[in-house]
Motif scaffolding. Sequence first.
Motif, PDB file in Angstrom:
ATOM      1  N   GLN A 243       0.954  -1.087  -0.187  1.00  0.00           N
ATOM      2  CA  GLN A 243      -0.207   0.107  -0.047  1.00  0.00           C
ATOM      3  C   GLN A 243       0.855   1.043  -0.026  1.00  0.00           C
ATOM      4  OE1 GLN A 243      -2.426  -1.084   3.542  1.00  0.00           O
ATOM      5  NE2 GLN A 243      -3.911  -2.206   2.209  1.00  0.00           N
ATOM      6  N   TYR A 246       2.180   1.623  -3.330  1.00  0.00           N
ATOM      7  CA  TYR A 246       1.292   2.136  -4.366  1.00  0.00           C
ATOM      8  C   TYR A 246       1.029   3.756  -4.246  1.00  0.00           C
ATOM      9  CZ  TYR A 246      -3.354   3.459  -6.177  1.00  0.00           C
ATOM     10  OH  TYR A 246      -4.293   4.060  -6.911  1.00  0.00           O
ATOM     11  N   LYS A 247       0.962   4.250  -2.838  1.00  0.00           N
ATOM     12  CA  LYS A 247       0.777   5.388  -2.590  1.00  0.00           C
ATOM     13  C   LYS A 247       1.831   6.568  -3.040  1.00  0.00           C
ATOM     14  CE  LYS A 247      -0.977   5.060   1.711  1.00  0.00           C
ATOM     15  NZ  LYS A 247      -0.798   5.128   3.198  1.00  0.00           N
ATOM     16  N   LYS A 250       2.200   5.945  -7.313  1.00  0.00           N
ATOM     17  CA  LYS A 250       1.075   5.877  -8.178  1.00  0.00           C
ATOM     18  C   LYS A 250       1.085   6.163  -9.616  1.00  0.00           C
ATOM     19  CE  LYS A 250      -3.857   7.198  -7.488  1.00  0.00           C
ATOM     20  NZ  LYS A 250      -4.030   8.208  -8.104  1.00  0.00           N
ATOM     21  N   GLU A 254       0.728   3.849 -12.879  1.00  0.00           N
ATOM     22  CA  GLU A 254      -0.437   3.779 -13.600  1.00  0.00           C
ATOM     23  C   GLU A 254      -0.137   3.860 -15.014  1.00  0.00           C
ATOM     24  OE1 GLU A 254      -2.508   7.331 -12.064  1.00  0.00           O
ATOM     25  OE2 GLU A 254      -3.693   6.008 -10.727  1.00  0.00           O
ATOM     26  N   ALA A 275      -0.226  -0.394 -11.476  1.00  0.00           N
ATOM     27  CA  ALA A 275      -1.162   0.173 -10.251  1.00  0.00           C
ATOM     28  C   ALA A 275      -2.244  -0.791  -9.795  1.00  0.00           C
ATOM     29  CB  ALA A 275      -1.467   1.494 -10.551  1.00  0.00           C
ATOM     30  N   ASP A 276      -2.889  -1.254 -10.953  1.00  0.00           N
ATOM     31  CA  ASP A 276      -4.075  -2.202 -10.826  1.00  0.00           C
ATOM     32  C   ASP A 276      -3.634  -3.427  -9.904  1.00  0.00           C
ATOM     33  OD1 ASP A 276      -5.801  -0.435 -12.151  1.00  0.00           O
ATOM     34  OD2 ASP A 276      -5.075  -1.497 -14.088  1.00  0.00           O
ATOM     35  N   LEU A 279      -3.022  -2.556  -6.293  1.00  0.00           N
ATOM     36  CA  LEU A 279      -4.119  -2.473  -5.659  1.00  0.00           C
ATOM     37  C   LEU A 279      -4.911  -3.768  -5.614  1.00  0.00           C
ATOM     38  CD1 LEU A 279      -5.721   0.824  -6.848  1.00  0.00           C
ATOM     39  CD2 LEU A 279      -4.923   0.340  -4.571  1.00  0.00           C
ATOM     40  N   SER A 280      -4.684  -4.842  -6.411  1.00  0.00           N
ATOM     41  CA  SER A 280      -5.280  -5.922  -6.343  1.00  0.00           C
ATOM     42  C   SER A 280      -5.513  -6.723  -5.172  1.00  0.00           C
ATOM     43  CB  SER A 280      -5.119  -7.035  -7.570  1.00  0.00           C
ATOM     44  OG  SER A 280      -3.899  -7.224  -7.367  1.00  0.00           O
ATOM     45  N   LYS A 282      -6.285  -7.175  -1.633  1.00  0.00           N
ATOM     46  CA  LYS A 282      -6.976  -6.530  -0.767  1.00  0.00           C
ATOM     47  C   LYS A 282      -6.776  -7.088   0.781  1.00  0.00           C
ATOM     48  CE  LYS A 282      -9.841  -4.023  -3.500  1.00  0.00           C
ATOM     49  NZ  LYS A 282      -8.524  -3.601  -4.576  1.00  0.00           N
TER      50      LYS A 282
END
Length: 469
Positions: A243, A246-247, A250, A254, A275-276, A279-280, A282
């Motif tokens: 996470q 990603y932040k 990003k 992307e 990016a996807d 985020l995948s 969870k």
Amino acid sequence: MALMRPSIPIAPRVYPVMIAMAAFSTSSILAAAPPPTIKSRRDLPKKTKKTYKKKANIVAVKKPNPGERKAFRKRIQLSNNSALPVQGLGELSVETLTSHESKGKMFAIPDQVVDQLRALEAFKTTQTWNLFRRPHFLVREEVVELMRKLEESKGKKEALKCILTGSRLSGKSMALLQAMSHALLDGWVVFHIPEVFVDFFRLQLTYFKAQDLTNGNTEYSPVAETADPMLFAQPVYCLKLLQNIYKANKAVLEKLQLQKDWSKMTNLKQGATLADLALSAKESEYAWPTLNALWTELTLPGRPPVLFALDGLAHINKISDYRDPSFNEVHAHDLALVRVFVDALSGKTALPNGGAIIAATSENNSHHHPSQELVLSQLEAGQAGKEIPKPNPYERKYDERVYDALKNSFVLRLEGVSKEEGRALMEYWGASGLVRDVLNSRSVSEKWALGGHGNVGEMERVALMTMRM
Ligand SMILES: *[C@@H]1O[C@H](CO)[C@@H](O)[C@H](O)[C@H]1NC(C)=O
Ligand SMILES: *[C@@H]1O[C@H](CO)[C@@H](O)[C@H](O)[C@H]1NC(C)=O
């Protein structure tokens, strides 16, 4: 490394650890755990009431993750309205840190980069950000040297493998932060394992001993299809790291499309981006495979360079607090995430797009790390053209794996800043309204000398901390 789901059957959300422990031969672990010291009634084992309610009725109360409460308490303050804003200083750009012109000057960190660095947990509580109006840093000579190497690695498409060493509070973590700033401004993808990572080893162990079985945070699980040695994933930590990555990255992630097929572990469509992918995940059980997939994608040719930074090298060059299913100790290099770092540092994994693997380590560690100390002293001597120190024939704790992990690195030593650099810092402190003394060459020399010949942390203590009283 094969990418698979964790071998442990996916546990119902509420009791993942119980499942994990069963796979770990519960009895041996419980039998071997020393009894907790009992200091007060509160430490006595509590009777737990068994409930046989249907699962649907249980509402799991989310406890803070390990370190979360502490992280909140220790949230780093990056501005202070009682400090004066400092005029006339430049703002960091992509050219700043590679330019000799910048040496001995202070620069503001652009707000965007501040946010990214915060996401990467690059700021530390041992630094004095909280005293100033906005974050600035000093560009010292060694940092320009390091950044030029970063730039070179990008041009040559070859990883820079570097270890920052030096005394306590000499600015090693600051140099890491500066490397991250430069990389972010230059469109690299940045991973960072902050020193607090180590707390996760300890906290997990504490929870484990406390036999807090319903706390999913104790989870660590063998990585499927690994044996000899078996690797272990730290799902909760990996999820948090993913996470953060990603932040911070990003905008770059992307723009990058997946090149490999990850349909076995995600349901990403064609044309999905990195990016996807990030985020995948969870749930923590997918965190490690996803992080590994992200790293794999980033190390394919045609990607931007990556910087993987780690603070606290000594903490990963040792036996971890974890145990394998047969209750053998787990070498920290067999923690899957640590392995990714170590393989890149040793050169086993190449970075075809260039980039850097940088680790910081303090020479004032409380523990002795014979192999790390030996290899660093040898590398440093070799770089300086001096005689290479020999292993101590009486030392029994050499660790071949640590030696191999570090032997291909470049060692950069950070000690005191020069008097000129010290002066730039003190002028900044003065302009912020924090130093009352008149700054002249005598007072600068005095503080520089009192601060252990330019040790930044010591100078701060001498010049800034005294005024807090
Ligand atoms: C802001 O700076 C003052 C000194 O100028 C200091 O006493 C105070 O603790 C700082 N605030 C924070 C939140 O650190
Ligand atoms: C750190 O280690 C160096 C060299 O080993 C020593 O000279 C220095 O006093 C130590 N500093 C602290 C703060 O312990």
